[in-house]
Write a protein that holds these residues in place. Structure first.
Motif, mmCIF file in Angstrom:
data_model
loop_
_atom_site.group_PDB
_atom_site.id
_atom_site.type_symbol
_atom_site.label_atom_id
_atom_site.label_comp_id
_atom_site.label_asym_id
_atom_site.label_seq_id
_atom_site.Cartn_x
_atom_site.Cartn_y
_atom_site.Cartn_z
ATOM 1 N N GLU A 286 0.838 -1.193 0.000
ATOM 2 C CA GLU A 286 0.000 0.000 0.000
ATOM 3 C C GLU A 286 0.873 1.243 0.000
ATOM 4 O O GLU A 286 1.976 1.240 0.542
ATOM 5 N N LEU A 287 0.373 2.268 -0.676
ATOM 6 C CA LEU A 287 0.949 3.608 -0.585
ATOM 7 C C LEU A 287 0.048 4.365 0.370
ATOM 8 O O LEU A 287 -1.173 4.312 0.238
ATOM 9 N N TYR A 288 0.634 5.053 1.338
ATOM 10 C CA TYR A 288 -0.194 5.764 2.296
ATOM 11 C C TYR A 288 0.451 7.083 2.694
ATOM 12 O O TYR A 288 1.654 7.276 2.565
ATOM 13 N N ARG A 289 -0.395 7.981 3.160
ATOM 14 C CA ARG A 289 0.062 9.292 3.609
ATOM 15 C C ARG A 289 0.446 9.214 5.086
ATOM 16 O O ARG A 289 -0.265 8.624 5.890
ATOM 17 N N HIS A 290 1.575 9.853 5.401
ATOM 18 C CA HIS A 290 2.007 9.931 6.796
ATOM 19 C C HIS A 290 2.743 11.250 7.000
ATOM 20 O O HIS A 290 3.766 11.490 6.355
ATOM 21 N N SER A 291 2.180 12.092 7.825
ATOM 22 C CA SER A 291 2.786 13.401 8.131
ATOM 23 C C SER A 291 3.121 14.186 6.863
ATOM 24 O O SER A 291 4.217 14.740 6.734
ATOM 25 N N GLY A 292 2.195 14.182 5.917
ATOM 26 C CA GLY A 292 2.374 14.955 4.692
ATOM 27 C C GLY A 292 3.260 14.302 3.644
ATOM 28 O O GLY A 292 3.525 14.900 2.604
ATOM 29 N N ALA A 293 3.733 13.093 3.908
ATOM 30 C CA ALA A 293 4.613 12.393 2.966
ATOM 31 C C ALA A 293 3.937 11.104 2.503
ATOM 32 O O ALA A 293 3.034 10.591 3.155
ATOM 33 N N TRP A 294 4.398 10.573 1.364
ATOM 34 C CA TRP A 294 3.914 9.292 0.859
ATOM 35 C C TRP A 294 4.900 8.201 1.244
ATOM 36 O O TRP A 294 6.109 8.349 1.056
ATOM 37 N N LYS A 295 4.363 7.110 1.794
ATOM 38 C CA LYS A 295 5.180 5.966 2.179
ATOM 39 C C LYS A 295 4.625 4.711 1.507
ATOM 40 O O LYS A 295 3.466 4.672 1.119
ATOM 41 N N MET A 296 5.469 3.703 1.405
ATOM 42 C CA MET A 296 5.047 2.399 0.900
ATOM 43 C C MET A 296 5.271 1.365 1.992
ATOM 44 O O MET A 296 6.318 1.343 2.620
ATOM 45 N N ARG A 297 4.259 0.510 2.187
ATOM 46 C CA ARG A 297 4.356 -0.574 3.156
ATOM 47 C C ARG A 297 4.183 -1.900 2.430
ATOM 48 O O ARG A 297 3.271 -2.064 1.618
ATOM 49 N N ALA A 298 5.042 -2.866 2.743
ATOM 50 C CA ALA A 298 4.940 -4.224 2.209
ATOM 51 C C ALA A 298 3.939 -4.989 3.062
ATOM 52 O O ALA A 298 4.067 -5.030 4.280
ATOM 53 N N ILE A 299 2.929 -5.600 2.430
ATOM 54 C CA ILE A 299 1.878 -6.288 3.179
ATOM 55 C C ILE A 299 1.981 -7.814 3.012
ATOM 56 O O ILE A 299 2.177 -8.525 3.977
ATOM 57 N N GLY A 300 1.771 -8.342 1.812
ATOM 58 C CA GLY A 300 1.859 -9.785 1.578
ATOM 59 C C GLY A 300 0.810 -10.604 2.307
ATOM 60 O O GLY A 300 1.071 -11.738 2.683
ATOM 61 N N GLN A 301 -0.390 -10.062 2.485
ATOM 62 C CA GLN A 301 -1.477 -10.746 3.204
ATOM 63 C C GLN A 301 -2.442 -11.376 2.216
ATOM 64 O O GLN A 301 -3.001 -10.686 1.372
#
Length: 176
Positions: A153-168
């Motif tokens: 997922e790409l998500y917003r955090h404190s005004g920035a874009w982050k990517m998290r690896a899920i694999g669910q």
């Protein structure tokens, strides 16, 4: 610059990697082991979600049958590769995250699953194709019951874009 390699559950800031990044290309890949029966057909998709984690609407699901989100920020790219392009600067503020799901297209002869899928990955590149982030999905047993999987997922955090690896993985398809 070498790409950031993620493991399940880890994340990285795209905004820190490339502060001027506007558009990213999320690419997917996998190998399907050949069999005597019908081959599984995997379909990548992007779901634009609000703060609740739910899709904003049915139109906020982007895949081969619905190529562009209502705002034009997310679009399925029809090439030889499985890709979804995201214009981060055009994503509406109502979108908290974009979830990337790959599902087995149901086949009337035999429901598809991830049992024959190997070497699956998701990666983020800039428009020139430079790989920024990569997550190689871990292979494990029990994939015969998995019909959909959240890759990342790409998500917003404190005004920035982050990517998290899920694999669910989910045995209930997109509904899950």
């Amino acid at each position: 610059m070498a790409p950031v390699k993620l493991i399940r559950g880890s994340n990285t800031s795209l905004s820190q990697l490339v502060p001027t990044l506007g558009t990213v290309v999320v690419g997917f890949g996998w190998h399907v082991v050949e069999s005597n029966g019908p081959a599984v057909e995997l379909v990548p998709s992007a779901i634009m979600c609000g703060d609740s984690g739910q899709a904003l609407s049915d139109e906020h699901l982007v895949f081969f049958n619905q190529l562009v989100s209502p705002d034009g920020a997310v679009q399925y790219v029809e090439t030889d590769e499985e890709q979804i392009e995201v214009d981060l600067s055009a994503v509406p503020s109502s979108v908290a995250k974009i979830v990337f799901v790959v599902y087995a297209d149901p086949d009337l002869r035999q429901p598809g699953n991830f049992g024959a899928v190997r070497r699956a990955y998701v990666r983020v590149t800039d428009r020139s194709g430079t790989e920024l982030v990569r997550y190689d999905i871990e292979e494990n047993s029990g994939l015969d019951s998995i019909t959909a999987m959240v890759f990342a997922e790409l998500y917003r955090h404190s005004g920035a874009w982050k990517m998290r690896a899920i694999g669910q993985g989910y045995s209930t398809g997109l509904k899950g």
